[in-house]
Write a protein that holds these residues in place. Structure first.
Motif, PDB file in Angstrom:
ATOM      1  N   LEU A  81       6.891  21.263  18.711  1.00 34.57           N
ATOM      2  CA  LEU A  81       7.072  20.401  17.560  1.00 34.57           C
ATOM      3  C   LEU A  81       6.085  19.240  17.631  1.00 34.57           C
ATOM      4  O   LEU A  81       5.550  18.927  18.698  1.00 34.57           O
ATOM      5  N   ASP A  82       5.865  18.597  16.511  1.00 32.43           N
ATOM      6  CA  ASP A  82       4.919  17.489  16.401  1.00 32.43           C
ATOM      7  C   ASP A  82       5.665  16.168  16.552  1.00 32.43           C
ATOM      8  O   ASP A  82       6.522  15.831  15.716  1.00 32.43           O
ATOM      9  N   ALA A  83       5.370  15.415  17.618  1.00 27.11           N
ATOM     10  CA  ALA A  83       6.056  14.143  17.841  1.00 27.11           C
ATOM     11  C   ALA A  83       5.831  13.171  16.680  1.00 27.11           C
ATOM     12  O   ALA A  83       6.674  12.312  16.410  1.00 27.11           O
ATOM     13  N   GLY A  84       4.723  13.310  15.994  1.00 28.30           N
ATOM     14  CA  GLY A  84       4.447  12.447  14.851  1.00 28.30           C
ATOM     15  C   GLY A  84       5.364  12.676  13.671  1.00 28.30           C
ATOM     16  O   GLY A  84       5.412  11.852  12.753  1.00 28.30           O
ATOM     17  N   HIS A  85       6.083  13.794  13.681  1.00 32.30           N
ATOM     18  CA  HIS A  85       7.004  14.109  12.593  1.00 32.30           C
ATOM     19  C   HIS A  85       8.456  13.802  12.945  1.00 32.30           C
ATOM     20  O   HIS A  85       9.367  14.195  12.209  1.00 32.30           O
ATOM     21  N   VAL A  86       8.672  13.127  14.066  1.00 29.35           N
ATOM     22  CA  VAL A  86      10.028  12.779  14.502  1.00 29.35           C
ATOM     23  C   VAL A  86      10.402  11.402  13.964  1.00 29.35           C
ATOM     24  O   VAL A  86       9.654  10.437  14.110  1.00 29.35           O
ATOM     25  N   ARG A  87      11.578  11.326  13.329  1.00 32.26           N
ATOM     26  CA  ARG A  87      12.129  10.063  12.834  1.00 32.26           C
ATOM     27  C   ARG A  87      13.456   9.792  13.524  1.00 32.26           C
ATOM     28  O   ARG A  87      14.172  10.721  13.881  1.00 32.26           O
ATOM     29  N   LEU A  88      13.808   8.522  13.685  1.00 33.54           N
ATOM     30  CA  LEU A  88      15.087   8.151  14.269  1.00 33.54           C
ATOM     31  C   LEU A  88      16.050   7.685  13.187  1.00 33.54           C
ATOM     32  O   LEU A  88      15.650   6.997  12.232  1.00 33.54           O
ATOM     33  N   PHE A  89      17.307   8.077  13.361  1.00 33.29           N
ATOM     34  CA  PHE A  89      18.376   7.676  12.453  1.00 33.29           C
ATOM     35  C   PHE A  89      19.565   7.219  13.288  1.00 33.29           C
ATOM     36  O   PHE A  89      19.639   7.494  14.489  1.00 33.29           O
ATOM     37  N   THR A  90      20.517   6.557  12.643  1.00 28.73           N
ATOM     38  CA  THR A  90      21.679   6.090  13.390  1.00 28.73           C
ATOM     39  C   THR A  90      22.644   7.225  13.719  1.00 28.73           C
ATOM     40  O   THR A  90      23.365   7.163  14.713  1.00 28.73           O
ATOM     41  N   GLU A  91      22.682   8.263  12.893  1.00 29.85           N
ATOM     42  CA  GLU A  91      23.551   9.414  13.153  1.00 29.85           C
ATOM     43  C   GLU A  91      23.124  10.551  12.233  1.00 29.85           C
ATOM     44  O   GLU A  91      22.321  10.371  11.309  1.00 29.85           O
ATOM     45  N   LEU A  92      23.686  11.734  12.486  1.00 31.17           N
ATOM     46  CA  LEU A  92      23.305  12.895  11.696  1.00 31.17           C
ATOM     47  C   LEU A  92      23.740  12.773  10.246  1.00 31.17           C
ATOM     48  O   LEU A  92      23.040  13.253   9.352  1.00 31.17           O
ATOM     49  N   ASN A  93      24.892  12.138  10.001  1.00 30.36           N
ATOM     50  CA  ASN A  93      25.337  12.011   8.614  1.00 30.36           C
ATOM     51  C   ASN A  93      24.358  11.174   7.804  1.00 30.36           C
ATOM     52  O   ASN A  93      24.063  11.491   6.651  1.00 30.36           O
ATOM     53  N   GLN A  94      23.861  10.100   8.394  1.00 33.28           N
ATOM     54  CA  GLN A  94      22.859   9.294   7.701  1.00 33.28           C
ATOM     55  C   GLN A  94      21.610  10.127   7.433  1.00 33.28           C
ATOM     56  O   GLN A  94      21.052  10.106   6.325  1.00 33.28           O
ATOM     57  N   ALA A  95      21.147  10.858   8.447  1.00 30.29           N
ATOM     58  CA  ALA A  95      19.941  11.667   8.285  1.00 30.29           C
ATOM     59  C   ALA A  95      20.121  12.702   7.183  1.00 30.29           C
ATOM     60  O   ALA A  95      19.228  12.906   6.348  1.00 30.29           O
ATOM     61  N   LEU A  96      21.268  13.369   7.164  1.00 35.95           N
ATOM     62  CA  LEU A  96      21.528  14.357   6.113  1.00 35.95           C
ATOM     63  C   LEU A  96      21.455  13.723   4.739  1.00 35.95           C
ATOM     64  O   LEU A  96      20.799  14.242   3.822  1.00 35.95           O
ATOM     65  N   GLN A  97      22.110  12.582   4.568  1.00 39.91           N
ATOM     66  CA  GLN A  97      22.134  11.948   3.250  1.00 39.91           C
ATOM     67  C   GLN A  97      20.743  11.486   2.826  1.00 39.91           C
ATOM     68  O   GLN A  97      20.368  11.621   1.650  1.00 39.91           O
ATOM     69  N   VAL A  98      19.979  10.969   3.767  1.00 39.24           N
ATOM     70  CA  VAL A  98      18.629  10.518   3.427  1.00 39.24           C
ATOM     71  C   VAL A  98      17.760  11.694   3.009  1.00 39.24           C
ATOM     72  O   VAL A  98      17.012  11.618   2.021  1.00 39.24           O
ATOM     73  N   VAL A  99      17.840  12.798   3.745  1.00 36.01           N
ATOM     74  CA  VAL A  99      17.025  13.966   3.402  1.00 36.01           C
ATOM     75  C   VAL A  99      17.444  14.520   2.045  1.00 36.01           C
ATOM     76  O   VAL A  99      16.595  14.867   1.209  1.00 36.01           O
ATOM     77  N   LEU A 100      18.749  14.601   1.790  1.00 39.56           N
ATOM     78  CA  LEU A 100      19.197  15.057   0.472  1.00 39.56           C
ATOM     79  C   LEU A 100      18.710  14.105  -0.618  1.00 39.56           C
ATOM     80  O   LEU A 100      18.346  14.551  -1.724  1.00 39.56           O
ATOM     81  N   HIS A 101      18.691  12.823  -0.320  1.00 36.76           N
ATOM     82  CA  HIS A 101      18.259  11.834  -1.311  1.00 36.76           C
ATOM     83  C   HIS A 101      16.797  12.035  -1.711  1.00 36.76           C
ATOM     84  O   HIS A 101      16.458  11.926  -2.902  1.00 36.76           O
ATOM     85  N   VAL A 102      15.937  12.313  -0.727  1.00 36.72           N
ATOM     86  CA  VAL A 102      14.511  12.425  -1.052  1.00 36.72           C
ATOM     87  C   VAL A 102      14.102  13.845  -1.441  1.00 36.72           C
ATOM     88  O   VAL A 102      13.046  14.028  -2.079  1.00 36.72           O
ATOM     89  N   ALA A 103      14.908  14.851  -1.085  1.00 39.71           N
ATOM     90  CA  ALA A 103      14.507  16.243  -1.326  1.00 39.71           C
ATOM     91  C   ALA A 103      15.183  16.859  -2.542  1.00 39.71           C
ATOM     92  O   ALA A 103      14.739  17.913  -3.016  1.00 39.71           O
ATOM     93  N   THR A 104      16.237  16.229  -3.044  1.00 40.58           N
ATOM     94  CA  THR A 104      16.967  16.782  -4.185  1.00 40.58           C
ATOM     95  C   THR A 104      17.290  15.664  -5.166  1.00 40.58           C
ATOM     96  O   THR A 104      17.122  14.478  -4.869  1.00 40.58           O
TER      97      THR A 104
END
Length: 377
Positions: A81-104
């Protein structure tokens, strides 16, 4: 080590698992282990004395978890995997919601295996997306899904994203290469973003193999991962996401930089210590969980069916043959003083989820209580 647990001591903990259980009730609900966090993690937090702004506030590429996560995926799964594509989040639920927000967009359809983790169901509905279920069905030999139906439903409902929880919560399935390849084919044909929650992947039992979805479909997968489940660190609030999909990376880059908040220095240090110094702890934890898994398989009340999980410390119990006049979780709480997660929260009536990440004696006690409640109802 993990069998030396005193219920009286556990009840003094401030965490929700035990604090929300009434006196005398054995909690087996929320997905926390009862095991004390690894010594190396506690030491890493205790010896840290610099609580100023971390260097990676100014230089995100120098956050040590980026490289540690990439190294872990390479060592454990052979995935580059590409370390440059790694982002940190406070938890998986936050990450899921953010990805859904920008992708859908609101109104878009999102496919999810069901039953599924309640916060994911709540996220899809609460964000105004349309949930398209990928039903897991009991074949008699285990839990499976119809890949052809998935392909047809993606077209029928105009699905834009797919949430893949693997290993699966609550059934404990570890999807096979053939199953994942079928999902990847659908994702490729219909240009889906795949959000792969792989938080339980370190808790896969012998005889089963976790295959990261990014190894099959790297350019459209967002992999979510954390030390929270494997090392019992959920309250520290730290997760990583490898954003393989360029569209999602672009959407994240357009958000105000501090909108999502930041993980704490201590959560980064704790996660780093878990991944780099606690293999022995994880080995013993998995051995204890495997023993408890066998206790559950052999000690369930008559009329309660289940398939031993292939990963996780969660047992998905089918109580429909009991023909109870109340939800099974309510029955076992009232009649057995055992607190379980209700199946309707996951989208399935007649089921409960049992967390067996505790000592052997406590697993045996809660199973005996459940069996007695069923036998004497």
């Amino acid at each position: 080590m993990f069998d030396q647990l005193d219920p009286d001591d556990l009840r003094q903990r401030p965490g929700a698992k035990w604090a929300l259980a009434d006196p005398g009730v054995l909690p087996a609900w929320v997905a926390d282990m009862d095991f004390t966090a690894p010594k190396a993690v506690r030491a890493a937090v205790a010896r840290h004395a610099d609580f100023g702004y971390p260097l990676w506030d100014e230089r995100p590429e120098q956050n040590p978890l980026r490289g540690a996560f990439v190294a872990r995926m390479a060592a454990r799964h052979g995935v580059a995997l590409d370390a440059g594509h790694v982002r940190l989040f406070t938890e998986l639920n936050q990450a899921l919601q953010v990805v859904l927000h920008v992708a859908t967009e609101p109104g878009d359809a999102v496919a999810v295996h069901t039953p599924t983790y309640p916060p994911f169901l709540e996220s899809v509905h609460g964000m105004g997306r349309r949930l398209v279920p990928i039903p897991l069905t009991d074949s008699g030999a285990g839990w499976t899904f119809d890949a052809d139906r998935l392909a047809a439903d993606v077209v029928r409902h105009g699905v834009r994203a797919l949430v893949l929880v693997n290993p699966h919560n609550p059934t404990g399935r570890v999807f096979t290469r053939a199953e994942l390849t079928a999902i990847a084919a659908v994702a490729e044909e219909h240009d889906l973003v795949v959000i792969a929650d792989e938080v339980h992947s370190d808790l896969t039992y012998d005889g089963f193999t976790h295959i990261p979805f990014a190894s099959l479909c790297p350019h459209r997968t967002v992999t979510l991962y954390s030390a929270s489940k494997s090392y019992n660190l959920a309250g520290l609030r730290c997760a990583v996401a490898h954003v393989g999909d360029a569209r999602v990376r672009s959407g994240l880059a357009k958000l105000p930089p501090l909108l999502l908040g930041e993980v704490s220095v201590l959560s980064v240090l704790a996660t780093l210590a878990a991944w780099q110094e606690c293999d022995d702890w994880l080995f013993e934890a998995k051995a204890t969980l495997a023993r408890n898994r066998a206790l559950v398989a052999g000690g369930l009340p008559e009329g309660v069916r289940h398939h031993s999980p292939e990963a996780t410390y969660l047992a998905w119990l089918d109580c429909r043959e009991l023909r109870l006049d109340v939800d099974p979780a309510a029955f076992f709480l009232e009649r057995a003083d055992v607190l379980l997660s209700p199946g309707p929260d996951y989208g399935s009536t007649g089921y409960v989820r049992l967390n067996f990440a505790t000592s052997g004696p406590l697993v045996e006690e809660l199973l005996n209580r459940m069996a007695t409640a069923v036998a004497t109802r």
